[in-house]
Write a protein that holds these residues in place. Sequence first.
Motif, PDB file in Angstrom:
ATOM      1  N   ALA A  21      -6.270  31.029 -24.767  1.00  0.00           N
ATOM      2  CA  ALA A  21      -6.107  31.424 -26.165  1.00  0.00           C
ATOM      3  C   ALA A  21      -5.079  30.546 -26.857  1.00  0.00           C
ATOM      4  CB  ALA A  21      -5.678  32.882 -26.248  1.00  0.00           C
ATOM      5  N   VAL A  22      -5.361  30.180 -28.101  1.00  0.00           N
ATOM      6  CA  VAL A  22      -4.415  29.396 -28.909  1.00  0.00           C
ATOM      7  C   VAL A  22      -4.173  30.148 -30.215  1.00  0.00           C
ATOM      8  CG1 VAL A  22      -4.960  27.145 -27.922  1.00  0.00           C
ATOM      9  CG2 VAL A  22      -6.311  27.992 -29.836  1.00  0.00           C
ATOM     10  N   ARG A  23      -2.944  30.058 -30.741  1.00  0.00           N
ATOM     11  CA  ARG A  23      -2.609  30.723 -31.995  1.00  0.00           C
ATOM     12  C   ARG A  23      -1.857  29.803 -32.949  1.00  0.00           C
ATOM     13  NH1 ARG A  23       0.991  33.300 -28.204  1.00  0.00           N
ATOM     14  NH2 ARG A  23       3.203  32.923 -28.716  1.00  0.00           N
ATOM     15  N   GLY A  24      -1.976  28.505 -32.715  1.00  0.00           N
ATOM     16  CA  GLY A  24      -1.336  27.544 -33.607  1.00  0.00           C
ATOM     17  C   GLY A  24      -1.814  26.141 -33.315  1.00  0.00           C
ATOM     18  N   VAL A  25      -1.352  25.190 -34.117  1.00  0.00           N
ATOM     19  CA  VAL A  25      -1.724  23.779 -34.008  1.00  0.00           C
ATOM     20  C   VAL A  25      -0.458  22.941 -33.952  1.00  0.00           C
ATOM     21  CG1 VAL A  25      -2.926  21.867 -35.131  1.00  0.00           C
ATOM     22  CG2 VAL A  25      -3.869  24.170 -35.275  1.00  0.00           C
ATOM     23  N   VAL A  83      -9.394  19.487 -38.720  1.00  0.00           N
ATOM     24  CA  VAL A  83      -9.271  19.852 -40.132  1.00  0.00           C
ATOM     25  C   VAL A  83     -10.100  21.092 -40.436  1.00  0.00           C
ATOM     26  CG1 VAL A  83      -9.817  19.103 -42.484  1.00  0.00           C
ATOM     27  CG2 VAL A  83      -8.681  17.525 -40.917  1.00  0.00           C
ATOM     28  N   GLY A  84     -11.287  21.161 -39.833  1.00  0.00           N
ATOM     29  CA  GLY A  84     -12.134  22.329 -40.045  1.00  0.00           C
ATOM     30  C   GLY A  84     -11.569  23.617 -39.472  1.00  0.00           C
ATOM     31  N   LEU A  85     -10.622  23.499 -38.540  1.00  0.00           N
ATOM     32  CA  LEU A  85     -10.020  24.670 -37.901  1.00  0.00           C
ATOM     33  C   LEU A  85      -8.714  25.120 -38.551  1.00  0.00           C
ATOM     34  CD1 LEU A  85     -10.527  23.553 -34.200  1.00  0.00           C
ATOM     35  CD2 LEU A  85     -11.587  25.571 -35.230  1.00  0.00           C
ATOM     36  N   LEU A  86      -8.088  24.240 -39.334  1.00  0.00           N
ATOM     37  CA  LEU A  86      -6.735  24.525 -39.828  1.00  0.00           C
ATOM     38  C   LEU A  86      -6.651  25.808 -40.641  1.00  0.00           C
ATOM     39  CD1 LEU A  86      -5.433  20.973 -40.809  1.00  0.00           C
ATOM     40  CD2 LEU A  86      -4.796  22.355 -38.830  1.00  0.00           C
ATOM     41  N   SER A  87      -7.703  26.120 -41.393  1.00  0.00           N
ATOM     42  CA  SER A  87      -7.653  27.322 -42.217  1.00  0.00           C
ATOM     43  C   SER A  87      -7.529  28.586 -41.376  1.00  0.00           C
ATOM     44  CB  SER A  87      -8.900  27.410 -43.107  1.00  0.00           C
ATOM     45  OG  SER A  87     -10.067  27.479 -42.300  1.00  0.00           O
ATOM     46  N   ARG A  88      -7.968  28.537 -40.112  1.00  0.00           N
ATOM     47  CA  ARG A  88      -7.859  29.708 -39.233  1.00  0.00           C
ATOM     48  C   ARG A  88      -6.402  29.984 -38.835  1.00  0.00           C
ATOM     49  NH1 ARG A  88     -12.627  31.326 -36.641  1.00  0.00           N
ATOM     50  NH2 ARG A  88     -11.275  32.991 -35.811  1.00  0.00           N
ATOM     51  N   PHE A  89      -5.558  28.959 -38.925  1.00  0.00           N
ATOM     52  CA  PHE A  89      -4.173  29.105 -38.494  1.00  0.00           C
ATOM     53  C   PHE A  89      -3.178  29.049 -39.660  1.00  0.00           C
ATOM     54  CE2 PHE A  89      -6.535  27.146 -34.990  1.00  0.00           C
ATOM     55  CZ  PHE A  89      -6.308  28.074 -33.986  1.00  0.00           C
ATOM     56  N   ARG A  91      -0.999  30.155 -42.710  1.00  0.00           N
ATOM     57  CA  ARG A  91      -0.403  31.394 -43.204  1.00  0.00           C
ATOM     58  C   ARG A  91      -0.342  31.362 -44.725  1.00  0.00           C
ATOM     59  NH1 ARG A  91       4.943  31.206 -39.588  1.00  0.00           N
ATOM     60  NH2 ARG A  91       4.651  29.012 -40.121  1.00  0.00           N
ATOM     61  N   THR A  92      -1.085  32.238 -45.373  1.00  0.00           N
ATOM     62  CA  THR A  92      -1.132  32.245 -46.825  1.00  0.00           C
ATOM     63  C   THR A  92       0.113  32.918 -47.402  1.00  0.00           C
ATOM     64  OG1 THR A  92      -2.381  34.319 -46.808  1.00  0.00           O
ATOM     65  CG2 THR A  92      -3.633  32.270 -46.867  1.00  0.00           C
ATOM     66  N   GLU A  93       0.502  32.459 -48.575  1.00  0.00           N
ATOM     67  CA  GLU A  93       1.667  33.023 -49.262  1.00  0.00           C
ATOM     68  C   GLU A  93       1.323  34.403 -49.812  1.00  0.00           C
ATOM     69  OE1 GLU A  93       4.596  31.764 -53.014  1.00  0.00           O
ATOM     70  OE2 GLU A  93       2.935  30.474 -52.375  1.00  0.00           O
ATOM     71  N   PRO A  94       2.194  35.386 -49.641  1.00  0.00           N
ATOM     72  CA  PRO A  94       1.888  36.730 -50.167  1.00  0.00           C
ATOM     73  C   PRO A  94       1.796  36.717 -51.687  1.00  0.00           C
ATOM     74  CG  PRO A  94       4.158  36.607 -49.401  1.00  0.00           C
ATOM     75  CD  PRO A  94       3.486  35.346 -48.938  1.00  0.00           C
TER      76      PRO A  94
END
Length: 356
Positions: A21-25, A83-89, A91-94
């Motif tokens: 499992a990975v949770r970052g890049v 690049v196609g995976l970056l959106s999965r990791f 963190r969006t600004e609240p």
Amino acid sequence: MTAAAVAAQVGGRLIGDPDVAVRGVAPLDRAAAYELSFFSDQRYAGWFAESHAGVVLVSPAFEHAPGLPSTRIVVEKPIDALVGLLSRFHRTEPRAVGVHATAVVSATATIGADVTIDPYAVIGEGVTIGPRSWIGAGAKVGAGSVLGSDVRLHANAVVYPFTELGDRVMLHAGAQVGREGFGFVPRPTGVVRIPHVGRCVLEQDVEVGANSCVDRGSIDDTIIGAGTKIDNLVQIGHNVRIGRFCFFASQVGIAGSSRIGDGVQMGGQSGMANHFSIGAGASIGARAGVISDVPEKETWSGFPARPHKEQMRSQAALVRLARLLRPLERLLARDAEASVSTVSQGPDVSATGSSS
């Protein structure tokens, strides 16, 4: 994400444990066991050999390369896959939809649905803001300006009056668009500023970096074409017309009334004098100075800017010239030493005889 899920999303071939499992890049040299990285260039073979990355995207040429990572996903273009995976990791600004109590919004402004206006933002008279737009803290939108849908103004960005921003335009912190340009006329009584009656129009999907400036037109409009991306600390003068999908790196300067075609790229610290044009698809090298028209699809560099191959030949000729001059300099130095030696010995005053 598990390695198996990553492989499925990028269409790659999995080698190793599918349940990792990975949770970052992270890059190879500092990736941890819970992070995803990539390897596609022989220059980084040393990093790969010692990397602790849990999963690595590798090109086919390196699927058997020696290295600690045992779980590998083989894809033709690892960087594109990442690049196609970056959106999965990412963190969006609240974000809280609505107008903050400290914001100042004119009663004559039209605010679309689901708009966010953060603390201390100022919205002027007659402004129109499209749905889902987000106005950051301390940002200002001048009177009569029109903002499309999904526009993002980061903190302290400034939109001067009567400016038009298309859908999904993004202004980063401190960016200023629509200000009057650098136009003055000397008079006997002093210098007079030229009133700027033109507009500033940023078409859809334009992005303007932090602390960059785009001036409004004096008698014409300043227009930035759709999809163009502008880096930090860029200056674009009045009446400039820029095409679609152009890219301008940091500290680029475009003087007034210039014309730039679609797909042009300009490297960092390059500049362009006023009233010249750059054709579609051309590339300008870093720190180049454009003082003449650049044809379509050509690459220019240097100062003054000229075709890149010509510039490189000129630089190579200077290097060769230096090598050619060294023997001549040594010869001149020897001649000078010989002359000094002759003078120091003085004239020949040998006796020629005597009388008794």
